[in-house]
Design a protein around this motif. Structure first.
Motif, PDB file in Angstrom:
ATOM      1  N   PHE A  90     -48.441  57.538 104.029  1.00  0.00           N
ATOM      2  CA  PHE A  90     -47.198  56.889 104.129  1.00  0.00           C
ATOM      3  C   PHE A  90     -47.513  55.478 102.971  1.00  0.00           C
ATOM      4  O   PHE A  90     -46.664  55.075 102.178  1.00  0.00           O
ATOM      5  CB  PHE A  90     -47.104  56.114 105.257  1.00  0.00           C
ATOM      6  CG  PHE A  90     -45.833  55.531 105.257  1.00  0.00           C
ATOM      7  CD1 PHE A  90     -44.545  56.241 104.948  1.00  0.00           C
ATOM      8  CD2 PHE A  90     -45.583  54.182 105.845  1.00  0.00           C
ATOM      9  CE1 PHE A  90     -42.993  55.639 104.895  1.00  0.00           C
ATOM     10  CE2 PHE A  90     -44.123  53.580 105.889  1.00  0.00           C
ATOM     11  CZ  PHE A  90     -43.138  54.261 105.359  1.00  0.00           C
ATOM     12  N   ILE A  91     -48.472  55.007 102.900  1.00  0.00           N
ATOM     13  CA  ILE A  91     -48.949  53.735 102.057  1.00  0.00           C
ATOM     14  C   ILE A  91     -48.959  54.214 100.841  1.00  0.00           C
ATOM     15  O   ILE A  91     -48.359  53.763  99.708  1.00  0.00           O
ATOM     16  CB  ILE A  91     -50.468  53.284 102.385  1.00  0.00           C
ATOM     17  CG1 ILE A  91     -50.625  52.730 103.737  1.00  0.00           C
ATOM     18  CG2 ILE A  91     -50.988  52.046 101.143  1.00  0.00           C
ATOM     19  CD1 ILE A  91     -49.764  51.834 104.119  1.00  0.00           C
ATOM     20  N   SER A  92     -49.385  55.636 100.380  1.00  0.00           N
ATOM     21  CA  SER A  92     -49.191  56.244  98.923  1.00  0.00           C
ATOM     22  C   SER A  92     -48.038  56.139  98.386  1.00  0.00           C
ATOM     23  O   SER A  92     -47.547  56.162  97.454  1.00  0.00           O
ATOM     24  CB  SER A  92     -49.993  57.339  98.970  1.00  0.00           C
ATOM     25  OG  SER A  92     -49.754  58.265  97.749  1.00  0.00           O
ATOM     26  N   GLN A  93     -47.093  56.761  99.684  1.00  0.00           N
ATOM     27  CA  GLN A  93     -45.564  56.914  99.226  1.00  0.00           C
ATOM     28  C   GLN A  93     -45.292  55.604  98.858  1.00  0.00           C
ATOM     29  O   GLN A  93     -44.129  55.484  98.016  1.00  0.00           O
ATOM     30  CB  GLN A  93     -44.706  57.758 100.505  1.00  0.00           C
ATOM     31  CG  GLN A  93     -45.201  59.248 100.792  1.00  0.00           C
ATOM     32  CD  GLN A  93     -44.783  59.815 101.913  1.00  0.00           C
ATOM     33  OE1 GLN A  93     -44.269  59.009 102.732  1.00  0.00           O
ATOM     34  NE2 GLN A  93     -44.701  60.970 102.040  1.00  0.00           N
ATOM     35  N   ILE A  94     -45.379  54.440  99.675  1.00  0.00           N
ATOM     36  CA  ILE A  94     -44.553  53.215  99.457  1.00  0.00           C
ATOM     37  C   ILE A  94     -44.952  52.850  98.099  1.00  0.00           C
ATOM     38  O   ILE A  94     -44.268  52.258  97.275  1.00  0.00           O
ATOM     39  CB  ILE A  94     -45.049  52.387 100.588  1.00  0.00           C
ATOM     40  CG1 ILE A  94     -44.335  52.578 101.804  1.00  0.00           C
ATOM     41  CG2 ILE A  94     -44.773  50.808 100.029  1.00  0.00           C
ATOM     42  CD1 ILE A  94     -44.765  51.711 102.892  1.00  0.00           C
ATOM     43  N   GLU A  95     -46.424  52.743  97.586  1.00  0.00           N
ATOM     44  CA  GLU A  95     -46.843  52.294  96.472  1.00  0.00           C
ATOM     45  C   GLU A  95     -46.316  53.106  95.180  1.00  0.00           C
ATOM     46  O   GLU A  95     -46.212  52.574  94.087  1.00  0.00           O
ATOM     47  CB  GLU A  95     -48.362  52.451  96.428  1.00  0.00           C
ATOM     48  CG  GLU A  95     -48.656  51.293  97.574  1.00  0.00           C
ATOM     49  CD  GLU A  95     -50.258  51.245  97.390  1.00  0.00           C
ATOM     50  OE1 GLU A  95     -51.042  52.142  96.542  1.00  0.00           O
ATOM     51  OE2 GLU A  95     -50.879  50.349  98.018  1.00  0.00           O
ATOM     52  N   ALA A  96     -45.852  54.511  95.407  1.00  0.00           N
ATOM     53  CA  ALA A  96     -45.284  55.359  94.560  1.00  0.00           C
ATOM     54  C   ALA A  96     -43.609  55.214  94.236  1.00  0.00           C
ATOM     55  O   ALA A  96     -43.166  55.759  93.395  1.00  0.00           O
ATOM     56  CB  ALA A  96     -45.683  56.929  94.770  1.00  0.00           C
ATOM     57  N   GLY A  97     -43.196  54.333  95.249  1.00  0.00           N
ATOM     58  CA  GLY A  97     -41.744  54.032  95.261  1.00  0.00           C
ATOM     59  C   GLY A  97     -40.827  54.965  95.920  1.00  0.00           C
ATOM     60  O   GLY A  97     -39.725  55.145  95.690  1.00  0.00           O
ATOM     61  N   ARG A  98     -41.533  55.897  96.638  1.00  0.00           N
ATOM     62  CA  ARG A  98     -40.804  56.801  97.315  1.00  0.00           C
ATOM     63  C   ARG A  98     -40.583  56.434  98.637  1.00  0.00           C
ATOM     64  O   ARG A  98     -40.159  57.108  99.539  1.00  0.00           O
ATOM     65  CB  ARG A  98     -41.442  58.158  97.410  1.00  0.00           C
ATOM     66  CG  ARG A  98     -41.577  58.866  96.087  1.00  0.00           C
ATOM     67  CD  ARG A  98     -42.269  60.010  96.216  1.00  0.00           C
ATOM     68  NE  ARG A  98     -43.563  60.404  96.644  1.00  0.00           N
ATOM     69  CZ  ARG A  98     -44.554  60.238  95.987  1.00  0.00           C
ATOM     70  NH1 ARG A  98     -44.846  59.995  94.864  1.00  0.00           N
ATOM     71  NH2 ARG A  98     -45.829  60.213  96.534  1.00  0.00           N
ATOM     72  N   GLY A  99     -40.831  55.363  99.132  1.00  0.00           N
ATOM     73  CA  GLY A  99     -40.496  54.627 100.454  1.00  0.00           C
ATOM     74  C   GLY A  99     -40.458  53.121 100.656  1.00  0.00           C
ATOM     75  O   GLY A  99     -40.983  52.519  99.478  1.00  0.00           O
ATOM     76  N   ARG A 100     -40.151  52.478 101.560  1.00  0.00           N
ATOM     77  CA  ARG A 100     -40.128  51.155 101.789  1.00  0.00           C
ATOM     78  C   ARG A 100     -41.128  50.626 102.868  1.00  0.00           C
ATOM     79  O   ARG A 100     -41.305  51.424 103.840  1.00  0.00           O
ATOM     80  CB  ARG A 100     -38.601  50.741 101.819  1.00  0.00           C
ATOM     81  CG  ARG A 100     -37.862  50.793 100.777  1.00  0.00           C
ATOM     82  CD  ARG A 100     -36.289  50.875 101.185  1.00  0.00           C
ATOM     83  NE  ARG A 100     -36.053  49.640 101.946  1.00  0.00           N
ATOM     84  CZ  ARG A 100     -34.779  49.056 102.072  1.00  0.00           C
ATOM     85  NH1 ARG A 100     -33.797  49.713 101.583  1.00  0.00           N
ATOM     86  NH2 ARG A 100     -34.623  47.925 102.436  1.00  0.00           N
TER      87      ARG A 100
END
Length: 133
Positions: free
Chosen positions: A50-60
């Motif tokens: 989930f951290i990876s998704q946030i850092e990739a701009g796919r989550g908040r």
């Protein structure tokens, strides 16, 4: 009502801002030498992906994790919250900055209060009352 073109532009702008937010978070985390797994543990997120998704701009970052994120990244909670608002809710951020300017009379002088969340809630309430007229 927004036209389909305006909606697409707003979606593209939002996606670009999410990517910028992710980059900011990643840079802060990496500057501390912290892995995504370590970050997940510090902020109470079960899956480091989930951290990876946030850092990739796919989550908040979930708002209920702002304080934990701020602590993990050694960023004052108010600064972290305002930074996240600037990326995720730019219209609200702009309105809060206008309120700061009106209250302080300065070009950029955030109101310093002991509890940043309480200050933010107070300013949002004041903004709502101004908007109601």
């Amino acid at each position: 009502m927004y036209s389909p073109i305006q909606q697409a532009q707003n979606k593209d702008e939002a996606a670009a801002l999410r990517r910028e937010a992710g980059l900011w978070l990643k840079e802060k985390r990496e500057a501390l030498g912290m892995s995504q797994r370590e970050m997940a543990v510090k902020v109470g997120i079960e899956y480091y992906t989930f951290i990876s998704q946030i850092e990739a701009g796919r989550g908040r970052v979930p708002a209920d994790r702002y304080e934990a994120y701020a602590a993990a990244l050694n960023v004052p909670p108010r600064e972290f919250t305002l930074t996240m608002l600037s990326y995720n809710e730019p219209a609200i951020y702009r309105l809060l900055q206008m309120e700061d300017k009106a209250v302080s009379g300065a070009s950029v002088a955030p109101v310093q209060e002991k509890s940043s969340l309480t200050a933010l809630e107070r300013r949002l309430a004041a903004l709502e009352s101004l908007m109601k007229g």
